[in-house]
Design an enzyme around this catalytic site. Structure first.
Site, PDB file in Angstrom:
ATOM      1  N   SER A   1      19.810  11.816 -16.545  1.00 48.61           N
ATOM      2  CA  SER A   1      20.916  13.547 -15.092  1.00 48.61           C
ATOM      3  C   SER A   1      19.116  13.699 -15.457  1.00 48.61           C
ATOM      4  CB  SER A   1      21.361  13.176 -15.295  1.00 48.61           C
ATOM      5  OG  SER A   1      22.488  12.356 -15.360  1.00 48.61           O
TER       6      SER A   1
ATOM      7  N   SER B   1      18.380  14.927 -12.881  1.00 50.86           N
ATOM      8  CA  SER B   1      18.881  16.317 -11.564  1.00 50.86           C
ATOM      9  C   SER B   1      19.845  17.052 -12.073  1.00 50.86           C
ATOM     10  CB  SER B   1      19.096  15.547 -10.438  1.00 50.86           C
ATOM     11  OG  SER B   1      20.066  14.781 -10.527  1.00 50.86           O
TER      12      SER B   1
ATOM     13  N   ASP C   1      27.501  12.877 -14.851  1.00 51.32           N
ATOM     14  CA  ASP C   1      26.432  13.237 -14.905  1.00 51.32           C
ATOM     15  C   ASP C   1      26.512  15.127 -15.085  1.00 51.32           C
ATOM     16  OD1 ASP C   1      25.108  11.450 -13.875  1.00 51.32           O
ATOM     17  OD2 ASP C   1      23.819  11.585 -13.038  1.00 51.32           O
TER      18      ASP C   1
ATOM     19  N   TYR D   1      24.233   0.426  -4.167  1.00 55.17           N
ATOM     20  CA  TYR D   1      25.615   0.711  -4.670  1.00 55.17           C
ATOM     21  C   TYR D   1      26.918   1.361  -3.544  1.00 55.17           C
ATOM     22  CZ  TYR D   1      27.890   5.587  -6.486  1.00 55.17           C
ATOM     23  OH  TYR D   1      28.759   6.574  -7.026  1.00 55.17           O
TER      24      TYR D   1
HETATM   25  P1  ADP Z   1      17.604  11.266 -12.871  1.00 55.78           P
HETATM   26  O1  ADP Z   1      19.184  12.653 -12.253  1.00 55.78           O
HETATM   27  O2  ADP Z   1      18.375  10.371 -13.387  1.00 55.78           O
HETATM   28  O3  ADP Z   1      16.902  11.862 -13.652  1.00 55.78           O
HETATM   29  P2  ADP Z   1      17.215  12.416  -9.316  1.00 55.78           P
HETATM   30  O4  ADP Z   1      16.233  11.433  -8.617  1.00 55.78           O
HETATM   31  O5  ADP Z   1      18.554  12.250  -9.752  1.00 55.78           O
HETATM   32  O6  ADP Z   1      16.909  11.338 -11.296  1.00 55.78           O
HETATM   33  O7  ADP Z   1      16.729  13.001  -9.800  1.00 55.78           O
HETATM   34  C1  ADP Z   1      14.934  13.134  -9.525  1.00 55.78           C
HETATM   35  C2  ADP Z   1      14.201  14.945  -9.279  1.00 55.78           C
HETATM   36  O8  ADP Z   1      15.153  16.148 -10.135  1.00 55.78           O
HETATM   37  C3  ADP Z   1      13.377  14.836  -9.156  1.00 55.78           C
HETATM   38  O9  ADP Z   1      12.911  14.053  -8.423  1.00 55.78           O
HETATM   39  C4  ADP Z   1      13.618  16.277  -9.079  1.00 55.78           C
HETATM   40  O10 ADP Z   1      13.145  16.974  -7.747  1.00 55.78           O
HETATM   41  C5  ADP Z   1      14.384  17.082  -9.438  1.00 55.78           C
HETATM   42  N1  ADP Z   1      13.628  17.492 -10.921  1.00 55.78           N
HETATM   43  C6  ADP Z   1      14.276  16.885 -12.225  1.00 55.78           C
HETATM   44  N2  ADP Z   1      14.293  17.521 -12.883  1.00 55.78           N
HETATM   45  C7  ADP Z   1      13.303  18.354 -12.677  1.00 55.78           C
HETATM   46  C8  ADP Z   1      11.545  19.504 -13.131  1.00 55.78           C
HETATM   47  N3  ADP Z   1      11.912  19.526 -14.931  1.00 55.78           N
HETATM   48  N4  ADP Z   1      11.084  20.544 -12.199  1.00 55.78           N
HETATM   49  C9  ADP Z   1      11.734  19.954 -11.023  1.00 55.78           C
HETATM   50  N5  ADP Z   1      12.667  19.503 -10.086  1.00 55.78           N
HETATM   51  C10 ADP Z   1      13.160  18.965 -10.768  1.00 55.78           C
HETATM   52 MG    MG Z   2      20.556  12.441 -11.016  1.00 57.31          MG
END
Ligand code: ADP
Ligand code: MG
Length: 378
Positions: A122, A124, A168, A218
């Site tokens: 998470s 995102s 999340d 999903y």
């Molecule tokens: P998860 O939530 O499981 O890590 P997601 O695909 O839902 O995966 O979200 C990942 C996306 O969130 C990344 O591709 C990016 O766009 C954004 N993101 C997350 N953390 C960062 C960060 N530290 N800096 C920039 N963007 C981020």
């Molecule tokens: Mg996510």
């Protein structure tokens, strides 16, 4: 601070630091949309934001993870743009704050992360909730954490266009140190459960497997659950699949695939209750057994695991000192969560990594985690 000034230039206001944790779901996967409970915990891997207020309406953002700079003017309506890339996650939140006429101010924000991105922990939700919390705090508001979680979920659903549930954002906003969160994603009823696992540690293993077709699968699973529910409803008055009794499922759902999906939902719901009870009793052995059983159900009946996750779970369970392991999250890649005795950690890490590498040619990352407080200023 030097890096911050390099990126944004000098400024007269102080630089403040905020943190949002990632989250891991201990048990209860694919039942959130069936009326069941989930059991996530906020973890000590997360995203920090260094922030400096501005005297105008400009928000500038950078992330250590990307070269892409984001700059917007709060006086103008913010729109989704594919070229904004990662920026769409925080921009979606800012857009909703803008639409609710929240008097937020300009700021320079630099994000840095210890959380693996796109691995099901998470990141995102962490960047969304962090952005909302930062801007509300700078504007002098006390943040309503549940409302913030809902706003961020809406931003991810409608602005970014990802069909995620509330778990999340809720876990990132509402985490409590040393506790897991029992949450009903439909009613938002929740309770913090002490996460007491004695001499055992919460270990997360990232498979680093690219998640393929995860979105369409999903949606397929959701549709199967809706179909199974509609069959049960032909005869019985139930609001969702988790409310159905096992004999009702057996009687009404004849298609073997649908039956397997519904069976997972029913059992997973039992395992969550069993796990919560075990945690409350300090019975981590039973907690571990529930996690093992949950993995088998996700893998065999719900078919959302993959070779990589099964190999990791198998490797984890063959180490003495590991009392439970399961895939966590939506599946088809992402992470495994395990309970491991503290004396076995070194052995566990090297064995699991080696066996995984041999079998898949991929590198696994192993994190020893703790349950921590939700989003906050440091
Ligand atoms: P998860 O939530 O499981 O890590 P997601 O695909 O839902 O995966 O979200 C990942 C996306 O969130 C990344 O591709 C990016 O766009 C954004 N993101 C997350 N953390 C960062 C960060 N530290 N800096 C920039 N963007 C981020
Ligand atoms: Mg996510």
């Amino acid at each position: 601070m030097q890096k911050f000034n390099q990126i944004f230039g000098e400024g007269k206001h102080p630089i403040r630091t905020f943190f949002a944790p990632g989250r891991v779901n201990l048990i209860g996967d694919h039942i959130d949309y069936n009326g069941g409970m989930v059991l996530p915990a906020a973890i000590n891997l997360g995203i920090t934001a260094q922030v400096r207020e501005r005297d105008d309406d400009i928000i500038r953002m950078r992330s250590a993870m990307s070269e892409k700079r984001i700059e917007i003017d709060l006086k103008k309506a913010i729109e989704y743009s594919p070229s904004a890339g990662w920026g769409n996650y925080p921009l979606g939140v800012i857009r909703l704050l803008q639409m609710t006429k929240m008097p937020i101010k300009g700021a320079d924000i630099f994000f840095n992360s210890t959380l693996p991105i796109g691995s099901g922990l998470s990141s995102s939700a962490a960047i969304e909730v962090l952005t909302g919390y930062v801007l509300m705090t700078l504007a002098g508001f006390e943040v309503d954490r549940v409302a913030m979680a809902l706003l961020c979920q809406k931003a991810e659903n409608e602005f970014v266009g990802v069909n995620c549930g509330i778990m999340d954002q809720f876990a990132v906003a509402m985490g409590k140190a040393g506790h897991a969160i029992q949450l009903n994603c439909q009613s938002l009823d929740y309770q913090h459960i002490p996460f007491n696992i004695g001499d055992f540690k919460l270990v997360i293993i990232n498979s680093n497997k690219e998640r393929e077709l995860a979105d369409s699968k999903y949606n397929e699973r959701r549709a199967s659950c809706e179909k199974a529910l509609s069959l049960i409803k032909e005869k019985y008055d139930v609001a969702n699949l988790c409310e159905a009794e096992f004999p009702m499922i057996m009687e009404q759902v004849k298609d073997p695939v649908l039956l397997a999906r519904a069976r997972h939902v029913w059992w997973e719901n039992q395992y969550v209750h069993e796990a919560i009870e075990a945690l409350q009793d300090g019975d981590w052995q039973t907690l571990g057994e529930s996690m093992d059983a949950s993995h088998l159900s996700l893998s065999n009946d719900y078919e959302v695991s993959c070779d990589e996750l099964d190999i990791l779970v198998d490797a984890a369970r063959s180490v003495e000192g590991c009392i439970g392991a399961r895939m966590t999250g939506a599946g088809f890649g992402g992470c495994v969560v395990a309970l491991v005795h503290e004396d076995a950690l070194t052995n566990f890490t090297s064995y699991v990594k080696e066996r995984y590498q041999k079998n898949t040619n991929l590198e696994a990352d192993v994190y020893v985690c703790e349950a921590v407080e939700g989003v906050r200023e440091l």
